[in-house]
Design a protein around this motif. Structure first.
Motif, PDB file in Angstrom:
ATOM      1  N   PRO A 182     -20.252  26.337 -16.042  1.00  0.00           N
ATOM      2  CA  PRO A 182     -18.876  25.827 -15.939  1.00  0.00           C
ATOM      3  C   PRO A 182     -17.919  26.858 -16.550  1.00  0.00           C
ATOM      4  O   PRO A 182     -18.346  27.706 -17.338  1.00  0.00           O
ATOM      5  CB  PRO A 182     -18.913  24.541 -16.770  1.00  0.00           C
ATOM      6  CG  PRO A 182     -20.353  24.169 -16.837  1.00  0.00           C
ATOM      7  CD  PRO A 182     -21.099  25.462 -16.863  1.00  0.00           C
ATOM      8  N   LEU A 223     -19.230  26.064 -12.347  1.00  0.00           N
ATOM      9  CA  LEU A 223     -20.043  24.931 -11.895  1.00  0.00           C
ATOM     10  C   LEU A 223     -19.318  23.608 -12.114  1.00  0.00           C
ATOM     11  O   LEU A 223     -18.710  23.395 -13.163  1.00  0.00           O
ATOM     12  CB  LEU A 223     -21.376  24.896 -12.657  1.00  0.00           C
ATOM     13  CG  LEU A 223     -22.313  26.096 -12.460  1.00  0.00           C
ATOM     14  CD1 LEU A 223     -23.558  25.940 -13.327  1.00  0.00           C
ATOM     15  CD2 LEU A 223     -22.711  26.239 -10.995  1.00  0.00           C
ATOM     16  N   PHE A 224     -19.413  22.754 -11.112  1.00  0.00           N
ATOM     17  CA  PHE A 224     -18.876  21.403 -11.233  1.00  0.00           C
ATOM     18  C   PHE A 224     -19.995  20.397 -10.992  1.00  0.00           C
ATOM     19  O   PHE A 224     -21.152  20.769 -10.767  1.00  0.00           O
ATOM     20  CB  PHE A 224     -17.708  21.205 -10.268  1.00  0.00           C
ATOM     21  CG  PHE A 224     -16.463  21.929 -10.727  1.00  0.00           C
ATOM     22  CD1 PHE A 224     -15.795  21.528 -11.871  1.00  0.00           C
ATOM     23  CD2 PHE A 224     -15.983  23.035 -10.036  1.00  0.00           C
ATOM     24  CE1 PHE A 224     -14.666  22.206 -12.322  1.00  0.00           C
ATOM     25  CE2 PHE A 224     -14.852  23.718 -10.486  1.00  0.00           C
ATOM     26  CZ  PHE A 224     -14.191  23.296 -11.632  1.00  0.00           C
ATOM     27  N   GLU A 225     -19.612  19.125 -11.020  1.00  0.00           N
ATOM     28  CA  GLU A 225     -20.602  18.050 -10.977  1.00  0.00           C
ATOM     29  C   GLU A 225     -21.549  18.175  -9.763  1.00  0.00           C
ATOM     30  O   GLU A 225     -22.760  18.036  -9.892  1.00  0.00           O
ATOM     31  CB  GLU A 225     -19.883  16.708 -10.943  1.00  0.00           C
ATOM     32  CG  GLU A 225     -20.714  15.587 -11.468  1.00  0.00           C
ATOM     33  CD  GLU A 225     -19.906  14.639 -12.356  1.00  0.00           C
ATOM     34  OE1 GLU A 225     -20.535  13.847 -13.052  1.00  0.00           O
ATOM     35  OE2 GLU A 225     -18.658  14.689 -12.335  1.00  0.00           O
ATOM     36  N   CYS A 277     -26.057  26.675 -20.655  1.00  0.00           N
ATOM     37  CA  CYS A 277     -26.691  25.348 -20.770  1.00  0.00           C
ATOM     38  C   CYS A 277     -26.885  24.658 -19.424  1.00  0.00           C
ATOM     39  O   CYS A 277     -27.988  24.240 -19.078  1.00  0.00           O
ATOM     40  CB  CYS A 277     -25.857  24.428 -21.656  1.00  0.00           C
ATOM     41  SG  CYS A 277     -25.927  24.866 -23.382  1.00  0.00           S
ATOM     42  N   ILE A 302     -30.533  23.994 -17.899  1.00  0.00           N
ATOM     43  CA  ILE A 302     -31.135  22.651 -17.920  1.00  0.00           C
ATOM     44  C   ILE A 302     -31.468  22.165 -16.514  1.00  0.00           C
ATOM     45  O   ILE A 302     -32.508  21.532 -16.299  1.00  0.00           O
ATOM     46  CB  ILE A 302     -30.207  21.643 -18.643  1.00  0.00           C
ATOM     47  CG1 ILE A 302     -30.053  22.033 -20.114  1.00  0.00           C
ATOM     48  CG2 ILE A 302     -30.757  20.223 -18.543  1.00  0.00           C
ATOM     49  CD1 ILE A 302     -28.962  21.277 -20.851  1.00  0.00           C
ATOM     50  N   CYS A 334     -21.854  19.862 -21.729  1.00  0.00           N
ATOM     51  CA  CYS A 334     -22.693  19.997 -20.521  1.00  0.00           C
ATOM     52  C   CYS A 334     -24.134  19.581 -20.806  1.00  0.00           C
ATOM     53  O   CYS A 334     -24.735  18.821 -20.048  1.00  0.00           O
ATOM     54  CB  CYS A 334     -22.690  21.450 -20.034  1.00  0.00           C
ATOM     55  SG  CYS A 334     -21.111  21.956 -19.371  1.00  0.00           S
ATOM     56  N   ALA A 335     -24.673  20.097 -21.906  1.00  0.00           N
ATOM     57  CA  ALA A 335     -26.097  19.887 -22.183  1.00  0.00           C
ATOM     58  C   ALA A 335     -26.425  18.403 -22.286  1.00  0.00           C
ATOM     59  O   ALA A 335     -27.354  17.904 -21.639  1.00  0.00           O
ATOM     60  CB  ALA A 335     -26.485  20.616 -23.468  1.00  0.00           C
ATOM     61  N   ILE A 350     -25.947  16.421 -18.975  1.00  0.00           N
ATOM     62  CA  ILE A 350     -26.984  16.602 -17.952  1.00  0.00           C
ATOM     63  C   ILE A 350     -28.263  15.862 -18.332  1.00  0.00           C
ATOM     64  O   ILE A 350     -28.894  15.225 -17.486  1.00  0.00           O
ATOM     65  CB  ILE A 350     -27.275  18.102 -17.712  1.00  0.00           C
ATOM     66  CG1 ILE A 350     -26.040  18.789 -17.119  1.00  0.00           C
ATOM     67  CG2 ILE A 350     -28.460  18.280 -16.772  1.00  0.00           C
ATOM     68  CD1 ILE A 350     -26.130  20.299 -17.051  1.00  0.00           C
ATOM     69  N   GLY A 402     -18.120  20.008 -19.557  1.00  0.00           N
ATOM     70  CA  GLY A 402     -17.339  21.083 -18.947  1.00  0.00           C
ATOM     71  C   GLY A 402     -17.403  21.106 -17.430  1.00  0.00           C
ATOM     72  O   GLY A 402     -16.477  21.552 -16.763  1.00  0.00           O
ATOM     73  N   PHE A 403     -18.520  20.610 -16.863  1.00  0.00           N
ATOM     74  CA  PHE A 403     -18.665  20.665 -15.407  1.00  0.00           C
ATOM     75  C   PHE A 403     -18.035  19.457 -14.729  1.00  0.00           C
ATOM     76  O   PHE A 403     -17.994  19.364 -13.511  1.00  0.00           O
ATOM     77  CB  PHE A 403     -20.154  20.740 -15.019  1.00  0.00           C
ATOM     78  CG  PHE A 403     -20.966  19.553 -15.496  1.00  0.00           C
ATOM     79  CD1 PHE A 403     -20.918  18.338 -14.829  1.00  0.00           C
ATOM     80  CD2 PHE A 403     -21.762  19.661 -16.630  1.00  0.00           C
ATOM     81  CE1 PHE A 403     -21.643  17.238 -15.283  1.00  0.00           C
ATOM     82  CE2 PHE A 403     -22.490  18.578 -17.089  1.00  0.00           C
ATOM     83  CZ  PHE A 403     -22.434  17.361 -16.415  1.00  0.00           C
ATOM     84  N   ALA A 404     -17.537  18.499 -15.541  1.00  0.00           N
ATOM     85  CA  ALA A 404     -17.193  17.184 -14.988  1.00  0.00           C
ATOM     86  C   ALA A 404     -15.790  17.088 -14.405  1.00  0.00           C
ATOM     87  O   ALA A 404     -15.316  15.993 -14.133  1.00  0.00           O
ATOM     88  CB  ALA A 404     -17.406  16.110 -16.043  1.00  0.00           C
TER      89      ALA A 404
END
Lengths: 446, 509
Positions: free
Chosen positions: A42, A70-72, A105, A109, B127-128, B131, B158-160
């Protein structure tokens, strides 16, 4: 030896004083010229990469970083095609010799196979692709430096011959001096004066060619007591280059500088040259202080101090403060776990005959509590400690480490003889400012 | 206009046309891989850093907490004299990634409650932990009765979401802490407003900031400010916030989320207009606030007083500016649109916004909808460099394209509103420069007018070759003066938010 402090309510919650593995790993990559970084993450993680570039003070014209953002949906479905496209784009736009493809991360993951992807796409890419998984959960900044250093092995060519009197310098950036590259420069210049060639710095402003030839060095010198030790051992294993000087403090203060120089002199058989440097350096420092720093004798003698630093600076500084300035180090707060340097610290404290209170991997809360419960007159630290100590009413706080409130336009070493003077100059100025009375009751004088 | 039809122009037209093209997918609206913004976690933290006596537990590896602590908390200490503040991490490691980090989180909450005794604990996911699916809400709900602090979960991985979604999310979550108004609280705060859409923490005391100017205007009208949310507000102020007469947005874009939520939940009126740059926008902002405060007459008197105080100088400046062309840098979409509005409505200038990334049409959709509704539809110029791989904010390509676009424009009749890190051959007005404040309100309008006049007056002086070489060295390739990750520093009094290694280090240095 030392009294290690323990704290309640600190098993699960930490107020961190250092960054994560990603910052450490990319902080190694940022020291290499002619590479770029594609970060599979992200977008917030690109801030961490920026922080890593800041560590080397690399100006904006030389930063080449791209992020897959990166997104959802990427997290759920995977994002390998996004990564492939970005690698291709980075290759055509950045035109660097190597691209480090770093997973953080999120990518780590969800199990993105960065290694496989790099292998598959390599034939279409001009740059050499180096995958590196550096999720923040893999450890702290110092663990990350080890990860980053390990990623350099593919660049170091196996050599059967060694160049006599040549060294690699390892992990210079794991050092809290705000302009640590000046320490590196002092080491480089001093070694050159005594006829020792620096083969490669691992890494700071290091070219891929220098990395390629790092295997030719006849010794490795670690410039940190916080990171790089494992890498140094592995360099011995893989490239048969011994790690030297890791069992003595770095050249901070007169005695430590002399010890460090003599150890170099003994190893390379250049004792005479070294003695000349020691004599000139000690004369310089003492002559300057006789003229400009006499007042420090009554000022600093038996002043009880806390040192909040890394092991790189903190271990060496303790002896300088205790023996050369006659201060009393009551409290040593280390940001790092000091795992590979604990024995060195123990030996140093035993040798000096002092038993300060010590905290390893100190966080903000522990620093504050320790300062609150100690009776120190002064603190050597960074701007963090400056604000913490100010709140606790400690009058003398020497802002000498990163992050600092000082403006440095010119680089200033802390290693070596001029380095000691630089350090003492900062301390002297902070001392003077601390004694500027701000709350005078003028009516009392009217 | 010189150069408009050149091959580097991707779009030249009005905002409404760009908006339409973006909606139809006919223009690139994705940021390039080299263009990053702070992630949702960062923006959430920026708002949370503005609430006093709270502790954030960042549930994740240490880097997320450390990064924002160094950027925001250290900046608060350095710029605003705040005491040292922590951001806590649960310090998730590989083992927790495999087995879950719920035990760590529970432990951290109990420890934080004991050792810091905060008013509120915010648990922010990273993020960690997002997920691996740690059930943060359940932990928070279960632990509530066991701790003294209030506790709120913030899902800000952060990715949301895009970066601004972090602002919106936290503002909506803050509403959870608020008390339902009753007749007593409404009557007690009938003469008060909240300024909503703030962030970070206390402001520098020595600088005439925009927030201070809005506060002064509200107070000069005879009302009070209950809180700037979230700009150094307390839990108590937040709790009673719904009882005020009206919420006034500091920033239409950021304040709207919390204002809308409070309107829906508590029926607290919302005064949400364009950023109060310039006279007409300020008048609208004040009149709307006054309506709910029942201070219409006082507002009119204030408007008259404030205008009279600047009128001579302002009208003089306006004569000098009317009819001139303003090129407005579009990195910050809402700010650039507000400046364009001011220049057109108050100064009778023609504004063209340059380098406005089409990404903004989606990221700032709510605000742009509103602005278009108000009839603001400025011209937008986008060149290839904006959509290229690099840092469009200040890279050589966009700089060259700007020069090309400006062509032979007369420096006596054209002004560039943007960063002083840009070097067009026309006068530059940098409204983010530390001393060019306040920018809001009448005093702000005068300040802007004076800045323009000064820039024009000194247009005979060539830009410093030293600073130009600093920003655009030879062979700088894709370089950008903003290659250091922007942390939305433009919002701060002196753009020193990324306070990493040295005090006063400008984000762009």
């Amino acid at each position: 030896m030392y009294d290690e402090l323990k704290f309640d309510n600190c098993n699960h919650s930490k107020d961190p004083m250092v960054g994560c593995a990603l910052e450490g790993a990319t902080g190694v990559l940022a020291g290499i010229k002619d590479i770029s970084i594609v970060i599979h993450s992200p977008q917030g993680c690109s801030s961490t990469v920026s922080a890593a570039y800041d560590v080397h003070e690399i100006d904006f014209t030389k930063r080449k970083v791209a992020c897959t953002r990166l997104f959802e949906t990427d997290v759920v479905m995977g994002a390998s095609s996004k990564l492939k496209n970005l690698i291709k784009e980075a290759d055509s736009k950045f035109k660097t010799k190597a691209i480090f493809v770093v997973g953080t991360c999120a990518a780590d993951i969800i199990g993105e196979d960065i290694e496989g992807l790099c292998r598959n796409i390599q034939p279409q890419i001009n740059a050499k692709l180096i995958p590196l998984m550096a999720g923040g959960f893999r450890g702290n900044l110092y663990d990350g430096i080890e990860l980053g250093l390990n990623a350099l092995f593919p660049f170091i060519k196996k050599q059967n011959e060694k160049i006599p009197c040549s060294v690699n310098l390892i992990a210079p950036q794991a050092n809290l001096n705000p302009t640590w590259w000046a320490d590196l420069e002092w080491v480089r210049e001093t070694l050159e004066k005594i006829g020792i060639k620096v083969q490669a710095v691992l890494p700071h402003d290091t070219s891929l060619e220098e990395l390629d030839n790092a295997g030719l060095a006849s010794a490795n010198i670690l410039l940190s007591h916080d990171a790089g030790y494992e890498f140094g051992l592995k360099m011995k294993e893989v490239h048969d280059i011994p790690l030297i000087l890791s069992d003595i403090p770095l050249p901070i203060g007169l005695k430590n500088t002399a010890r460090w120089l003599r150890a170099v002199g003994n190893y390379f058989g250049v004792e005479e040259k070294v003695e000349a440097i020691i004599k000139d350096g000690e004369d310089l420092a003492i002559d300057v202080l006789r003229r400009r720093g006499l007042m420090m004798i009554p000022r600093y003698r038996n002043c009880r101090v806390a040192v909040s630093a890394d092991a790189t600076m903190g271990i060496g500084l303790t002896r300088m403060l205790f023996e050369e300035l006659e201060m009393i180090p009551e409290l040593l707060l280390f940001r790092s776990p000091v795992s590979d340097s604990q024995l060195l610290l123990e030996n140093e404290l035993t040798d000096m005959g002092i038993s300060p209170k010590v905290v390893f991997s100190a966080d903000g809360y522990q620093i504050k509590q320790s300062l609150m419960e100690s009776c120190v007159d002064a603190v050597f630290g960074s701007s963090w400690e400056y604000y913490l100590a100010e709140e606790l009413g400690i009058k003398f706080v020497f802002d000498v480490f990163n992050p600092t409130n000082r403006q440095n336009y010119l680089n200033r070493a802390y290693f070596g003889y001029e380095g000691m003077l630089n350090f003492l100059e900062n301390v002297a100025n902070d001392w003077e400012r601390a004694l500027r009375s701000k709350h005078i009751d003028w009516e009392e004088y009217s | 206009m010189a150069g408009v039809a050149n091959e580097n122009v991707v779009f030249f037209g009005h905002l409404s046309e760009l908006y339409q093209l973006a909606k139809e997918g006919k223009i690139e609206t994705k940021l390039q891989g080299s263009h990053t913004r702070p992630c949702k976690f960062w923006t959430a933290m920026k708002i949370l850093s503005g609430i006093k006596n709270t502790v954030v537990i960042a549930h994740g590896p240490s880097g997320c907490a450390f990064g924002v602590k160094q950027a925001y908390k250290l900046t608060n200490c350095r710029n605003s004299g705040s005491p040292y503040e922590s951001i806590i991490t649960t310090n998730i490691d590989e083992k927790a990634i495999v087995y879950g980090g719920e035990k760590e989180l529970k432990g951290a909450i109990l420890e934080v409650d004991k050792k810091y005794k905060p008013d509120v604990i915010f648990v922010a996911t990273s993020c960690a932990t997002g997920i691996i699916g740690d059930y943060v809400d359940a932990i928070v709900n279960k632990i509530k009765p066991k701790i003294n602090a209030e506790i709120v979960a913030i899902h800000c991985e952060g990715f949301a979401g895009e970066y601004r979604s972090g602002f919106d999310l936290v503002f909506r979550q803050i509403v959870q802490l608020m008390d339902k108004p009753d007749s007593e609280s409404r009557s007690r705060l009938a003469n008060s407003v909240n300024i909503v859409g703030g962030k970070m923490g206390p402001e520098r005391t020595e600088i005439e900031t925009d927030v201070k100017e809005l506060r002064r205007l509200i107070e000069s009208m005879g009302a009070n400010v209950n809180a700037v949310i979230a700009g150094n507000c307390s839990l108590e102020e937040v709790k009673q916030a719904p009882s005020v007469a009206v919420n006034c947005t500091l920033c239409l874009d950021l304040g709207y989320a919390i204002g809308r939520e409070m309107l829906d939940q508590f029926n607290t009126p919302l005064n949400s207009t364009i950023l109060p740059y310039g006279i007409s926008a300020t008048e609208r902002w004040l009149r709307e606030a006054a309506k709910h405060l029942h201070l219409e007459n006082e507002a009119e008197e204030l408007i008259k007083r404030e205008y009279e105080a600047i009128s001579v100088e302002f009208e003089e400046a306006k004569k000098y500016l009317a009819g001139k062309l303003a090129i407005v840098e579009g990195h910050d979409a809402i700010k650039s649109l507000s400046i364009a509005h001011m220049l057109e409505r108050d100064f009778d200038m023609r504004a063209v916004i340059y380098n406005f990334h089409p990404w903004s049409t989606q990221a700032r959709e709510t605000s742009i909808d509103y602005l278009l509704e108000t009839g603001l539809d400025p011209e937008i110029l986008i060149t290839k460099g904006t959509l290229a791989f690099g840092k469009y904010e200040a890279m050589v390509q966009t700089e060259n394209e700007l020069m090309e676009y400006l062509g032979d424009l007369n420096p006596e009749t054209t002004v560039y509103f943007g960063s002083s890190m840009s070097f067009p051959n026309i006068p530059v007005v940098d409204l983010n420069a530390i001393l060019n404040r306040p920018r809001f309100g009448y005093r702000g309008a005068l300040k802007v007018a004076k800045c323009i006049c000064t820039a024009l007056e000194y247009s005979f002086r060539p830009r410093s070759w030293v600073t130009k070489k600093m920003v655009f060295p030879e062979d700088s390739g894709l370089c950008s003066a903003q290659s250091l990750t922007p942390k939305l520093a433009q919002d701060l009094p002196d753009c020193t938010v990324y306070a990493g290694r040295e005090r006063g280090k400008c984000m762009m240095s």
